[in-house]
Design an enzyme around this catalytic site. Structure first.
Site, PDB file in Angstrom:
ATOM      1  N   LEU A  16       0.827  -1.418  -0.034  1.00  0.00           N
ATOM      2  CA  LEU A  16       0.005  -0.035   0.082  1.00  0.00           C
ATOM      3  C   LEU A  16       1.060   1.354  -0.077  1.00  0.00           C
ATOM      4  CD1 LEU A  16      -2.679  -1.100   2.703  1.00  0.00           C
ATOM      5  CD2 LEU A  16      -3.057  -0.889   0.229  1.00  0.00           C
ATOM      6  N   GLY A  17       2.043   1.166   0.761  1.00  0.00           N
ATOM      7  CA  GLY A  17       3.054   2.419   0.824  1.00  0.00           C
ATOM      8  C   GLY A  17       3.998   2.105   1.565  1.00  0.00           C
ATOM      9  N   GLY A  19       7.101   3.927   4.005  1.00  0.00           N
ATOM     10  CA  GLY A  19       7.598   5.343   4.523  1.00  0.00           C
ATOM     11  C   GLY A  19       9.042   5.121   4.813  1.00  0.00           C
ATOM     12  N   LYS A  39       1.635  -2.862   8.919  1.00  0.00           N
ATOM     13  CA  LYS A  39       2.665  -2.056   8.599  1.00  0.00           C
ATOM     14  C   LYS A  39       3.939  -2.823   9.332  1.00  0.00           C
ATOM     15  CE  LYS A  39       4.664   2.519   9.743  1.00  0.00           C
ATOM     16  NZ  LYS A  39       3.924   3.769  10.365  1.00  0.00           N
ATOM     17  N   ASP A 130       3.420  15.344  12.660  1.00  0.00           N
ATOM     18  CA  ASP A 130       3.771  15.057  11.172  1.00  0.00           C
ATOM     19  C   ASP A 130       2.413  15.050  10.354  1.00  0.00           C
ATOM     20  OD1 ASP A 130       5.383  14.381   9.056  1.00  0.00           O
ATOM     21  OD2 ASP A 130       5.731  12.318   9.445  1.00  0.00           O
ATOM     22  N   ASP A 148      -0.036   7.321  10.975  1.00  0.00           N
ATOM     23  CA  ASP A 148       1.431   7.590  11.191  1.00  0.00           C
ATOM     24  C   ASP A 148       1.716   8.354  12.301  1.00  0.00           C
ATOM     25  OD1 ASP A 148       4.203   7.735  11.159  1.00  0.00           O
ATOM     26  OD2 ASP A 148       4.067   8.611   8.990  1.00  0.00           O
TER      27      ASP A 148
HETATM   28  P1  ATP Z   1       6.826   8.330   6.851  1.00  0.00           P
HETATM   29  O1  ATP Z   1       7.363   8.154   8.274  1.00  0.00           O
HETATM   30  O2  ATP Z   1       7.784   8.475   5.819  1.00  0.00           O
HETATM   31  O3  ATP Z   1       5.620   9.183   6.775  1.00  0.00           O
HETATM   32  P2  ATP Z   1       5.712   5.550   7.609  1.00  0.00           P
HETATM   33  O4  ATP Z   1       6.937   4.557   7.321  1.00  0.00           O
HETATM   34  O5  ATP Z   1       5.492   6.093   9.207  1.00  0.00           O
HETATM   35  O6  ATP Z   1       5.969   6.857   6.717  1.00  0.00           O
HETATM   36  P3  ATP Z   1       3.089   5.420   7.253  1.00  0.00           P
HETATM   37  O7  ATP Z   1       3.129   6.851   7.061  1.00  0.00           O
HETATM   38  O8  ATP Z   1       2.208   4.872   8.436  1.00  0.00           O
HETATM   39  O9  ATP Z   1       4.641   4.847   7.358  1.00  0.00           O
HETATM   40  O10 ATP Z   1       2.619   4.687   5.975  1.00  0.00           O
HETATM   41  C1  ATP Z   1       3.004   4.824   4.403  1.00  0.00           C
HETATM   42  C2  ATP Z   1       1.846   5.100   3.476  1.00  0.00           C
HETATM   43  O11 ATP Z   1       1.267   3.852   3.744  1.00  0.00           O
HETATM   44  C3  ATP Z   1       0.836   5.916   3.768  1.00  0.00           C
HETATM   45  O12 ATP Z   1       1.250   7.277   3.364  1.00  0.00           O
HETATM   46  C4  ATP Z   1      -0.291   5.382   3.020  1.00  0.00           C
HETATM   47  O13 ATP Z   1      -0.332   5.527   1.630  1.00  0.00           O
HETATM   48  C5  ATP Z   1      -0.261   3.791   3.468  1.00  0.00           C
HETATM   49  N1  ATP Z   1      -0.895   3.457   4.414  1.00  0.00           N
HETATM   50  C6  ATP Z   1      -0.537   3.511   5.899  1.00  0.00           C
HETATM   51  N2  ATP Z   1      -1.196   2.889   6.640  1.00  0.00           N
HETATM   52  C7  ATP Z   1      -2.488   2.671   5.842  1.00  0.00           C
HETATM   53  C8  ATP Z   1      -3.833   1.948   6.131  1.00  0.00           C
HETATM   54  N3  ATP Z   1      -4.066   1.742   7.258  1.00  0.00           N
HETATM   55  N4  ATP Z   1      -4.492   1.833   5.177  1.00  0.00           N
HETATM   56  C9  ATP Z   1      -4.121   2.280   3.953  1.00  0.00           C
HETATM   57  N5  ATP Z   1      -3.151   2.471   3.332  1.00  0.00           N
HETATM   58  C10 ATP Z   1      -2.105   2.805   4.551  1.00  0.00           C
HETATM   59 MG    MG Z   2       3.774   8.565   6.820  1.00  0.00          MG
END
Ligand code: ATP
Ligand code: MG
Length: 361
Positions: A16-17, A19, A39, A130, A148
């Site tokens: 999905l994504g 980070g 995650k 953030d 996040d």
């Molecule tokens: P960063 O620190 O770079 O902002 P991160 O590693 O903390 O990112 P998240 O921001 O939690 O990760 O998630 C990254 C991406 O994954 C989000 O921008 C979103 O596109 C996708 N994502 C996260 N959680 C979900 C969810 N519950 N449902 C759908 N997509 C999600």
């Molecule tokens: Mg994020």
């Protein structure tokens, strides 16, 4: 990939994504076929960046949250390779910069939901730190939810010592200058989000990180002209992007700005802070209550059944203002105080603060 949890197992469906620390996958629980987002954070990564306290802090804060505008965290576990965080799945991804800039009403539909989430966090002494488009997810039914909590902090004591946290384009001057922080940090990021929704670009730009930081610190905010946008909304953006955090509105004060009060009333959304403000006014000004017939007033939204109206010499108060929807009859609240209201400076008049809040401004 099969993910084995403490009680259930999950099949990963797609990425999905990604980070800075991990990857987020859509997963399906094998028995119930229920979909979740998972995650996955690699322990090698955590060790490399000495980030274990940050990840456990994220989990602790996120687990404590329960609000319709915050993504639910259902469970978490770890094995010797990874930490797994099982989240509510939001199928429509994250908010993206609008292709064509939003109009006033579109902005309200988005902004008030984000504000509800941030208000819940601040009420629970949490600063998100953030807030940005990528961390605002969209549910199938259109509800927006914050995610996040990697930079979130539970505040025991103010001000909070600084670390460069968040994403530079959304960082306020006190973060980039490494000064002490408080809840107003999130107010600035909300100002940036509003600005992008309306103008399709960031309020402060730079060709590189250093220049961006200099511009956030010293550049004057320029609000492009858009005749179709309510001046009260541009005033709100201007207030949220005040460089001095002491002068920047808190979340409570955002709920009390003209644009929010008007739009919440228009969309029949209860404004808790406005209701509280009215109660304060009643107490402070020795105002008496009088019940009158509902039909004497017209409201912007005919479906709305209002419980309270204000009537006073103040121009702003002379607009009938709805504060609730619990009674079928409405009331006029008439000031019996003969004291003329003091001259209110420009910004304060706009926010229409109650007496004790004026002192902060
Ligand atoms: P960063 O620190 O770079 O902002 P991160 O590693 O903390 O990112 P998240 O921001 O939690 O990760 O998630 C990254 C991406 O994954 C989000 O921008 C979103 O596109 C996708 N994502 C996260 N959680 C979900 C969810 N519950 N449902 C759908 N997509 C999600
Ligand atoms: Mg994020």
């Amino acid at each position: 990939m099969l993910i084995i949890g403490p009680c259930q197992s999950y099949q990963s469906i797609k990425l999905l994504g990604s980070g800075s620390f991990g990857h987020v996958f859509l997963v399906k629980e094998l028995n119930t076929k229920q979909e979740y987002a998972c995650k996955i954070i690699s322990k090698v990564h955590i060790e490399k960046y000495d980030a274990s306290s940050m990840i456990y802090n994220e989990i602790k804060i996120h687990t404590s949250c329960n609000h319709k505008n915050i993504v639910r965290l259902y469970s978490y576990w770890e094995d010797n390779k990874n930490i797994y965080i099982l989240l509510e799945y939001l199928s429509k991804g994250h908010l993206i910069d609008p292709k064509t800039p939003f109009n006033d009403d579109d902005v309200f539909q988005v902004f008030h939901q984000i504000l509800e989430g941030v208000n819940y966090l601040h009420q629970n002494n949490i600063i998100h730190r953030d807030l940005k488009f990528e961390n605002i997810l969209i549910h199938e039914d259109g509800t927006l939810k914050l995610c996040d909590f990697g930079w979130a902090i539970k505040v025991d004591q103010l001000p909070v010592p600084n670390v460069m946290c968040g994403t530079t384009e959304y960082m306020p001057p006190e973060v980039v200058s490494k000064s002490c922080l408080d809840f107003k940090l999130d107010s600035w990021s909300l100002g940036v989000i509003l600005f992008v929704l309306l103008y399709g670009k960031f309020p402060f730009l730079g060709e590189n990180q250093d220049q961006l930081i200099r511009n956030i610190l010293f550049d004057q905010l320029i609000i492009p002209r858009r005749n179709d946008i309510n001046e009260d909304l541009t005033n709100l953006i201007q207030a949220l992007l005040i460089k001095n955090s002491q002068l920047r509105p808190s979340i409570e004060q955002v709920y009390l700005c003209k644009w929010m009060k008007f739009n919440m009333k228009l969309h029949n959304i209860f404004n808790h802070y406005e209701n509280e403000q009215l109660k304060q006014k009643v107490k402070q000004k020795n105002i008496s209550l009088k019940v009158v017939n509902n039909s004497l007033f017209s409201t912007p939204n005919k479906k709305m059944v209002s419980s309270h109206y204000v009537e006073s010499k103040n121009d702003e108060d002379n607009n009938p203002t709805a504060f609730g929807k619990t009674h079928n009859s409405c009331r006029t609240i008439k000031s019996v105080s003969t004291n003329p209201s003091p001259q209110i400076p420009q910004m304060e008049k706009f926010f229409n603060f109650i007496e004790n809040m004026k002192k902060q401004w």
